[in-house]
Write an enzyme that holds these catalytic residues in place. Structure first.
Site, PDB file in Angstrom:
ATOM      1  N   HIS A 101       8.591  -4.185  -4.589  1.00 23.31           N
ATOM      2  CA  HIS A 101      10.119  -4.294  -4.903  1.00 23.31           C
ATOM      3  C   HIS A 101      10.947  -4.581  -3.853  1.00 23.31           C
ATOM      4  CE1 HIS A 101      12.156  -2.445  -8.293  1.00 23.31           C
ATOM      5  NE2 HIS A 101      12.488  -3.591  -8.344  1.00 23.31           N
ATOM      6  N   ASP A 124      13.323   2.076 -12.874  1.00 23.03           N
ATOM      7  CA  ASP A 124      12.585   2.418 -11.846  1.00 23.03           C
ATOM      8  C   ASP A 124      12.725   3.857 -11.680  1.00 23.03           C
ATOM      9  OD1 ASP A 124      12.360   0.906  -8.426  1.00 23.03           O
ATOM     10  OD2 ASP A 124      11.251   2.754  -9.178  1.00 23.03           O
ATOM     11  N   HIS A 126      12.658   5.239  -8.908  1.00 20.50           N
ATOM     12  CA  HIS A 126      13.267   5.227  -7.314  1.00 20.50           C
ATOM     13  C   HIS A 126      14.497   4.398  -7.304  1.00 20.50           C
ATOM     14  CE1 HIS A 126       8.816   5.519  -6.988  1.00 20.50           C
ATOM     15  NE2 HIS A 126       9.111   6.936  -6.150  1.00 20.50           N
ATOM     16  N   ASP A 128      15.691   2.878  -4.685  1.00 18.42           N
ATOM     17  CA  ASP A 128      15.427   1.710  -3.743  1.00 18.42           C
ATOM     18  C   ASP A 128      16.575   1.389  -2.996  1.00 18.42           C
ATOM     19  OD1 ASP A 128      12.798   0.019  -5.605  1.00 18.42           O
ATOM     20  OD2 ASP A 128      12.797   2.076  -4.747  1.00 18.42           O
ATOM     21  N   HIS A 141      10.381  -1.616   0.657  1.00 22.30           N
ATOM     22  CA  HIS A 141      10.470  -1.538  -0.824  1.00 22.30           C
ATOM     23  C   HIS A 141      11.213  -0.444  -1.444  1.00 22.30           C
ATOM     24  CE1 HIS A 141       6.715   1.384  -1.930  1.00 22.30           C
ATOM     25  NE2 HIS A 141       7.364   1.590  -1.198  1.00 22.30           N
ATOM     26  N   ASP A 232      10.562  -1.833 -12.385  1.00 24.01           N
ATOM     27  CA  ASP A 232       9.295  -1.526 -11.422  1.00 24.01           C
ATOM     28  C   ASP A 232       8.473  -0.636 -12.300  1.00 24.01           C
ATOM     29  OD1 ASP A 232       9.475   0.233  -8.425  1.00 24.01           O
ATOM     30  OD2 ASP A 232       7.605   0.472  -9.686  1.00 24.01           O
ATOM     31  N   ASP A 234       6.625   1.482 -11.872  1.00 20.76           N
ATOM     32  CA  ASP A 234       6.528   2.997 -11.946  1.00 20.76           C
ATOM     33  C   ASP A 234       7.534   3.832 -12.509  1.00 20.76           C
ATOM     34  OD1 ASP A 234       7.515   2.900  -8.456  1.00 20.76           O
ATOM     35  OD2 ASP A 234       8.840   3.202 -10.376  1.00 20.76           O
ATOM     36  N   GLU A 277       5.387  -3.972  -8.346  1.00 14.40           N
ATOM     37  CA  GLU A 277       4.671  -2.918  -8.154  1.00 14.40           C
ATOM     38  C   GLU A 277       3.409  -2.705  -9.140  1.00 14.40           C
ATOM     39  OE1 GLU A 277       5.308  -1.228  -5.231  1.00 14.40           O
ATOM     40  OE2 GLU A 277       7.108  -1.691  -4.812  1.00 14.40           O
TER      41      GLU A 277
END
Ligand SMILES: N[C@@H](CSCCS(N)(=O)=O)C(=O)O
Ligand SMILES: [Mn+2]
Ligand SMILES: [Mn+2]
Ligand SMILES: [Mn+2]
Length: 321
Positions: A101, A124, A126, A128, A141, A232, A234, A277
């Protein structure tokens, strides 16, 4: 009258230096091998393949403060920024296949260089958004948004190969969806800057349809701007997409993930997409990798008009005896 056909410019970005795990640089070829380009064409999308970018090896890349592999990440993103800008100049919706990312730095930078002010939808687990001084891991990332937000630039130190970056996004033009693993320092930044976010709590509370309605109303409240979707993998629950570097339980269902892309496509404002990712060396064996890669493809097909109700070409006519 003009045809409003969809057109994708595909850029492979086989890059992993924004994080420490091997394999995420194999993401682009894994997604290609799953048939992304043919499937896009089959659903009526024009496709131009710009190939995979080649990133120069960087041999001396000692940490700068906490930040790891800065020279490699900065160099790769400068190249990516130029590539995305060229794809936009050619008139396509940019599709950047990652890679980790940290590549959002170059993708969003190049997109903004081409179109000016844009809205960012960041899907995401996260945020980031760690700065070089707050990052708990040093992995870039987990930091890309800090280099892009105008409001954070006084908190960013000089880094080698980063001086080309011009902050190009305002905090008011960002929406997060899917957050469930945010560092305290990131949370402070998000709240202080008043960044709009729909964590998994809001996804549960409102439902994905309301989240998307509010996301699009929020981004287009004043003026309709091109949308950069940075997805992302994830963000999706690891039961569906385990082949990724930082899986976090309690993610989006496959259906919620696809709904997000269907909804953004129908706005007609989707101007660039990152799909990052995907790591074919992670996950638990072949089935996990296949599920992850096939989900990534499904998300991208949703960005370009695929609907679960089915599709047909505008000139289709039933055959007659
Ligand atoms: N917040 C942590 C983890 S960030 C995970 C990065 S990603 N791109 O969402 O997988 C950090 O800053 O290293
Ligand atoms: Mn026509
Ligand atoms: Mn993530
Ligand atoms: Mn991310």
């Amino acid at each position: 009258h003009r045809h409003h056909h969809l057109s994708a410019g595909i850029i492979g970005a086989p890059f992993s230096k924004g994080q420490p795990r091997d394999g995420v640089d194999r993401g682009p070829d894994a997604i290609r091998a799953a048939g992304l380009l043919l499937k896009l064409q089959q659903q009526g999308c024009a496709v131009k393949d710009y190939g995979n970018l080649e990133f120069e090896d960087v041999f001396e890349d000692a940490p700068v403060g906490r930040v790891k592999r800065a020279r490699a990440v900065g160099g790769a993103n400068q190249r990516l920024s130029e590539a995305v800008r060229a794809v936009k100049r050619d008139g396509h919706t940019s599709v950047m296949l990652g890679g980790d990312h940290s590549l959002a730095i170059g993708s969003i930078h190049g997109h903004a260089a081409a179109v000016g002010e844009l809205g960012v939808v960041w899907v995401d687990a996260h945020a980031d958004i760690n700065t070089p001084l707050t990052t708990p891991t040093g992995n870039i990332h987990g930091q890309p948004m800090s280099y892009l937000l105008r409001e954070l630039q006084s908190k960013i130190p000089v880094l080698p190969n980063f001086s080309w970056i011009k902050a190009c996004v305002s905090a008011k033009d960002v929406v997060y969806i899917g957050l469930r693993d945010v560092d305290p320092e990131e949370h402070f930044i998000l709240k202080t800057l008043g960044v709009k976010m729909f964590s998994m709590s809001q996804v549960d509370q409102l439902g994905v349809a309301k989240v998307m309605e509010e996301t699009c109303d929020y981004l287009s409240a004043k003026v309709k701007k091109p949308i950069h979707l940075s997805y992302d993998i994830d963000a999706i629950d690891p039961s569906v997409t385990p082949a990724t570097g930082t899986p976090v339980v309690g993610g989006l269902t496959y259906r919620e993930g696809v709904y997000i892309t269907e909804h953004l496509c129908q706005t007609g404002l989707l101007s660039a997409v990152d799909l990052v990712e995907v790591n074919p060396l992670r996950g638990h064996g072949e089935d996990g990798v296949t599920s992850t890669v096939d989900t990534a493809v499904a998300l991208l097909l949703g960005c370009f008009g695929r609907l679960r109700e089915g599709n047909h070409s505008s000139n289709y006519r039933l055959p007659e005896p």
